[in-house]
Each structure stands twice: as structure tokens, then as C-alpha cells.
Design a protein around this motif. Structure first.
Motif, PDB file in Angstrom:
ATOM      1  N   THR A  36      38.399  -4.054 -27.312  1.00  5.27           N
ATOM      2  CA  THR A  36      39.605  -3.722 -26.559  1.00  5.27           C
ATOM      3  C   THR A  36      39.277  -2.813 -25.382  1.00  5.27           C
ATOM      4  O   THR A  36      39.736  -3.042 -24.257  1.00  5.27           O
ATOM      5  CB  THR A  36      40.639  -3.048 -27.475  1.00  5.27           C
ATOM      6  N   ILE A  37      38.476  -1.796 -25.618  1.00  7.39           N
ATOM      7  CA  ILE A  37      38.092  -0.874 -24.546  1.00  7.39           C
ATOM      8  C   ILE A  37      37.253  -1.593 -23.505  1.00  7.39           C
ATOM      9  O   ILE A  37      37.454  -1.407 -22.295  1.00  7.39           O
ATOM     10  CB  ILE A  37      37.360   0.344 -25.134  1.00  7.39           C
ATOM     11  N   THR A  38      36.333  -2.437 -23.938  1.00 11.60           N
ATOM     12  CA  THR A  38      35.479  -3.171 -23.001  1.00 11.60           C
ATOM     13  C   THR A  38      36.306  -4.102 -22.118  1.00 11.60           C
ATOM     14  O   THR A  38      36.120  -4.137 -20.894  1.00 11.60           O
ATOM     15  CB  THR A  38      34.416  -3.979 -23.772  1.00 11.60           C
ATOM     16  N   VAL A  39      37.214  -4.847 -22.712  1.00 10.02           N
ATOM     17  CA  VAL A  39      38.061  -5.759 -21.936  1.00 10.02           C
ATOM     18  C   VAL A  39      38.962  -4.980 -20.991  1.00 10.02           C
ATOM     19  O   VAL A  39      39.166  -5.385 -19.836  1.00 10.02           O
ATOM     20  CB  VAL A  39      38.876  -6.670 -22.884  1.00 10.02           C
ATOM     21  N   THR A  40      39.496  -3.848 -21.425  1.00 10.49           N
ATOM     22  CA  THR A  40      40.360  -3.035 -20.574  1.00 10.49           C
ATOM     23  C   THR A  40      39.597  -2.499 -19.373  1.00 10.49           C
ATOM     24  O   THR A  40      40.086  -2.572 -18.233  1.00 10.49           O
ATOM     25  CB  THR A  40      40.955  -1.870 -21.381  1.00 10.49           C
ATOM     26  N   VAL A  41      38.409  -1.980 -19.590  1.00 16.17           N
ATOM     27  CA  VAL A  41      37.599  -1.459 -18.476  1.00 16.17           C
ATOM     28  C   VAL A  41      37.234  -2.581 -17.516  1.00 16.17           C
ATOM     29  O   VAL A  41      37.322  -2.424 -16.294  1.00 16.17           O
ATOM     30  CB  VAL A  41      36.344  -0.735 -19.014  1.00 16.17           C
ATOM     31  N   PHE A  42      36.843  -3.724 -18.049  1.00 14.26           N
ATOM     32  CA  PHE A  42      36.496  -4.862 -17.197  1.00 14.26           C
ATOM     33  C   PHE A  42      37.699  -5.315 -16.372  1.00 14.26           C
ATOM     34  O   PHE A  42      37.575  -5.594 -15.174  1.00 14.26           O
ATOM     35  CB  PHE A  42      35.973  -6.021 -18.050  1.00 14.26           C
ATOM     36  N   ALA A  43      38.879  -5.362 -16.984  1.00 13.70           N
ATOM     37  CA  ALA A  43      40.092  -5.761 -16.264  1.00 13.70           C
ATOM     38  C   ALA A  43      40.426  -4.756 -15.161  1.00 13.70           C
ATOM     39  O   ALA A  43      40.838  -5.149 -14.061  1.00 13.70           O
ATOM     40  CB  ALA A  43      41.265  -5.890 -17.234  1.00 13.70           C
ATOM     41  N   MET A  44      40.239  -3.469 -15.427  1.00 14.03           N
ATOM     42  CA  MET A  44      40.516  -2.465 -14.400  1.00 14.03           C
ATOM     43  C   MET A  44      39.539  -2.582 -13.231  1.00 14.03           C
ATOM     44  O   MET A  44      39.923  -2.421 -12.077  1.00 14.03           O
ATOM     45  CB  MET A  44      40.476  -1.064 -14.999  1.00 14.03           C
ATOM     46  N   VAL A  45      38.279  -2.876 -13.523  1.00 10.39           N
ATOM     47  CA  VAL A  45      37.288  -3.042 -12.452  1.00 10.39           C
ATOM     48  C   VAL A  45      37.626  -4.258 -11.601  1.00 10.39           C
ATOM     49  O   VAL A  45      37.568  -4.194 -10.364  1.00 10.39           O
ATOM     50  CB  VAL A  45      35.870  -3.145 -13.059  1.00 10.39           C
ATOM     51  N   VAL A  46      37.992  -5.358 -12.232  1.00  9.24           N
ATOM     52  CA  VAL A  46      38.351  -6.566 -11.487  1.00  9.24           C
ATOM     53  C   VAL A  46      39.600  -6.323 -10.639  1.00  9.24           C
ATOM     54  O   VAL A  46      39.660  -6.704  -9.467  1.00  9.24           O
ATOM     55  CB  VAL A  46      38.557  -7.755 -12.446  1.00  9.24           C
ATOM     56  N   TYR A  47      40.598  -5.667 -11.201  1.00  8.95           N
ATOM     57  CA  TYR A  47      41.821  -5.379 -10.446  1.00  8.95           C
ATOM     58  C   TYR A  47      41.527  -4.468  -9.255  1.00  8.95           C
ATOM     59  O   TYR A  47      42.011  -4.705  -8.155  1.00  8.95           O
ATOM     60  CB  TYR A  47      42.861  -4.724 -11.359  1.00  8.95           C
ATOM     61  N   THR A  48      40.734  -3.428  -9.475  1.00 10.14           N
ATOM     62  CA  THR A  48      40.395  -2.507  -8.396  1.00 10.14           C
ATOM     63  C   THR A  48      39.636  -3.230  -7.293  1.00 10.14           C
ATOM     64  O   THR A  48      39.897  -3.018  -6.104  1.00 10.14           O
ATOM     65  CB  THR A  48      39.565  -1.335  -8.941  1.00 10.14           C
ATOM     66  N   ALA A  49      38.703  -4.085  -7.667  1.00 15.31           N
ATOM     67  CA  ALA A  49      37.959  -4.847  -6.672  1.00 15.31           C
ATOM     68  C   ALA A  49      38.887  -5.783  -5.909  1.00 15.31           C
ATOM     69  O   ALA A  49      38.773  -5.919  -4.688  1.00 15.31           O
ATOM     70  CB  ALA A  49      36.844  -5.640  -7.342  1.00 15.31           C
ATOM     71  N   TYR A  50      39.830  -6.411  -6.596  1.00 11.00           N
ATOM     72  CA  TYR A  50      40.764  -7.332  -5.956  1.00 11.00           C
ATOM     73  C   TYR A  50      41.673  -6.608  -4.971  1.00 11.00           C
ATOM     74  O   TYR A  50      41.980  -7.129  -3.905  1.00 11.00           O
ATOM     75  CB  TYR A  50      41.598  -8.038  -7.023  1.00 11.00           C
ATOM     76  N   VAL A  51      42.083  -5.402  -5.301  1.00 15.28           N
ATOM     77  CA  VAL A  51      43.024  -4.673  -4.455  1.00 15.28           C
ATOM     78  C   VAL A  51      42.323  -3.946  -3.316  1.00 15.28           C
ATOM     79  O   VAL A  51      42.756  -4.009  -2.162  1.00 15.28           O
ATOM     80  CB  VAL A  51      43.853  -3.680  -5.303  1.00 15.28           C
ATOM     81  N   PHE A  52      41.227  -3.253  -3.591  1.00 20.57           N
ATOM     82  CA  PHE A  52      40.662  -2.341  -2.614  1.00 20.57           C
ATOM     83  C   PHE A  52      39.502  -2.890  -1.796  1.00 20.57           C
ATOM     84  O   PHE A  52      39.262  -2.419  -0.686  1.00 20.57           O
ATOM     85  CB  PHE A  52      40.237  -1.042  -3.293  1.00 20.57           C
ATOM     86  N   VAL A  53      38.757  -3.850  -2.299  1.00 19.28           N
ATOM     87  CA  VAL A  53      37.614  -4.366  -1.536  1.00 19.28           C
ATOM     88  C   VAL A  53      38.045  -5.034  -0.240  1.00 19.28           C
ATOM     89  O   VAL A  53      37.448  -4.771   0.810  1.00 19.28           O
ATOM     90  CB  VAL A  53      36.736  -5.290  -2.417  1.00 19.28           C
ATOM     91  N   PRO A  54      39.080  -5.885  -0.212  1.00 20.74           N
ATOM     92  CA  PRO A  54      39.470  -6.477   1.067  1.00 20.74           C
ATOM     93  C   PRO A  54      39.879  -5.438   2.113  1.00 20.74           C
ATOM     94  O   PRO A  54      39.570  -5.587   3.305  1.00 20.74           O
ATOM     95  CB  PRO A  54      40.648  -7.378   0.715  1.00 20.74           C
ATOM     96  N   ILE A  55      40.537  -4.381   1.681  1.00 25.22           N
ATOM     97  CA  ILE A  55      40.940  -3.324   2.614  1.00 25.22           C
ATOM     98  C   ILE A  55      39.705  -2.654   3.203  1.00 25.22           C
ATOM     99  O   ILE A  55      39.615  -2.443   4.418  1.00 25.22           O
ATOM    100  CB  ILE A  55      41.835  -2.286   1.898  1.00 25.22           C
ATOM    101  N   HIS A  56      38.725  -2.342   2.370  1.00 22.12           N
ATOM    102  CA  HIS A  56      37.520  -1.678   2.848  1.00 22.12           C
ATOM    103  C   HIS A  56      36.692  -2.599   3.732  1.00 22.12           C
ATOM    104  O   HIS A  56      36.098  -2.147   4.714  1.00 22.12           O
ATOM    105  CB  HIS A  56      36.685  -1.179   1.668  1.00 22.12           C
ATOM    106  N   VAL A  57      36.660  -3.868   3.432  1.00 23.70           N
ATOM    107  CA  VAL A  57      35.930  -4.818   4.280  1.00 23.70           C
ATOM    108  C   VAL A  57      36.588  -4.904   5.646  1.00 23.70           C
ATOM    109  O   VAL A  57      35.914  -4.918   6.680  1.00 23.70           O
ATOM    110  CB  VAL A  57      35.850  -6.207   3.600  1.00 23.70           C
ATOM    111  N   ARG A  58      37.913  -4.959   5.687  1.00 23.85           N
ATOM    112  CA  ARG A  58      38.624  -5.011   6.966  1.00 23.85           C
ATOM    113  C   ARG A  58      38.373  -3.743   7.778  1.00 23.85           C
ATOM    114  O   ARG A  58      38.101  -3.806   8.979  1.00 23.85           O
ATOM    115  CB  ARG A  58      40.130  -5.192   6.745  1.00 23.85           C
ATOM    116  N   LEU A  59      38.438  -2.581   7.127  1.00 26.63           N
ATOM    117  CA  LEU A  59      38.193  -1.326   7.836  1.00 26.63           C
ATOM    118  C   LEU A  59      36.752  -1.239   8.338  1.00 26.63           C
ATOM    119  O   LEU A  59      36.501  -0.774   9.462  1.00 26.63           O
ATOM    120  CB  LEU A  59      38.504  -0.138   6.929  1.00 26.63           C
ATOM    121  N   ALA A  60      35.798  -1.697   7.543  1.00 29.15           N
ATOM    122  CA  ALA A  60      34.406  -1.701   7.987  1.00 29.15           C
ATOM    123  C   ALA A  60      34.224  -2.657   9.152  1.00 29.15           C
ATOM    124  O   ALA A  60      33.503  -2.342  10.116  1.00 29.15           O
ATOM    125  CB  ALA A  60      33.489  -2.092   6.826  1.00 29.15           C
TER     126      ALA A  60
END
Length: 80
Positions: A36-60
Motif C-alpha cells: 500500500t505504501i509503495t503504490v501510494t508513493v509511486f502514484a504520488m511521484v507519477v502525479y507530481t511528474a504529470y503536473v509539474f514537469v510540463p511547467i518546468h519544461v516550458r519555463l526552461a
């Protein structure tokens, strides 16, 4: 590829996961908590990457385009 081979491959991947994480030595309730903890951490990492990586790529991209000779937005709007 038949269903039996896919099923065996998924079972093999799960077995590899159990061996790598050493979770096969845990009790069932501990395995449940660990998974449960492993799946939760993995889901949070995927969500964070989905939300914040495009913004950082655009700013870069904007930052480096300004450094390497891109026109500022104010100059582009004056030309139009």
C-alpha cells in the motif's frame, strides 16, 4: 502471445518484485502495508511528474530561448 504466457510473465515480474524488495519474508499484514505504501508513493511521484514537469519544461524552454537570441514577448507583440 497467448494468455498463459502473459500470465506467467506477470507472475514472474511480481516474483522479481518480491525478491528485490525482500517483502516475501514479511507477514501477510506487513506485506499489505508495504504494498500500500509503495503504490501510494509511486502514484504520488507519477502525479507530481504529470503536473509539474510540463511547467518546468516550458519555463526552461522560455529561459533558454531568451538566452540564445529569442525575441522577448514585448517585441513580438509590437511587430504584430
Amino acid at each position: 502471445m497467448d494468455i498463459k504466457r502473459v500470465k506467467d510473465y506477470i507472475y514472474w515480474l511480481y516474483y522479481q518484485y518480491l525478491l528485490i524488495t525482500c517483502s516475501y519474508v514479511l507477514e501477510p499484514w506487513e506485506q499489505s502495508m508495504f504494498h500500500t505504501i509503495t503504490v501510494t508513493v509511486f502514484a504520488m511521484v507519477v502525479y507530481t511528474a504529470y503536473v509539474f514537469v510540463p511547467i518546468h519544461v516550458r519555463l526552461a524552454f522560455e529561459f533558454f530561448s531568451q538566452i540564445f537570441g529569442g525575441q522577448p514577448e514585448s517585441a513580438v507583440s509590437i511587430v504584430n
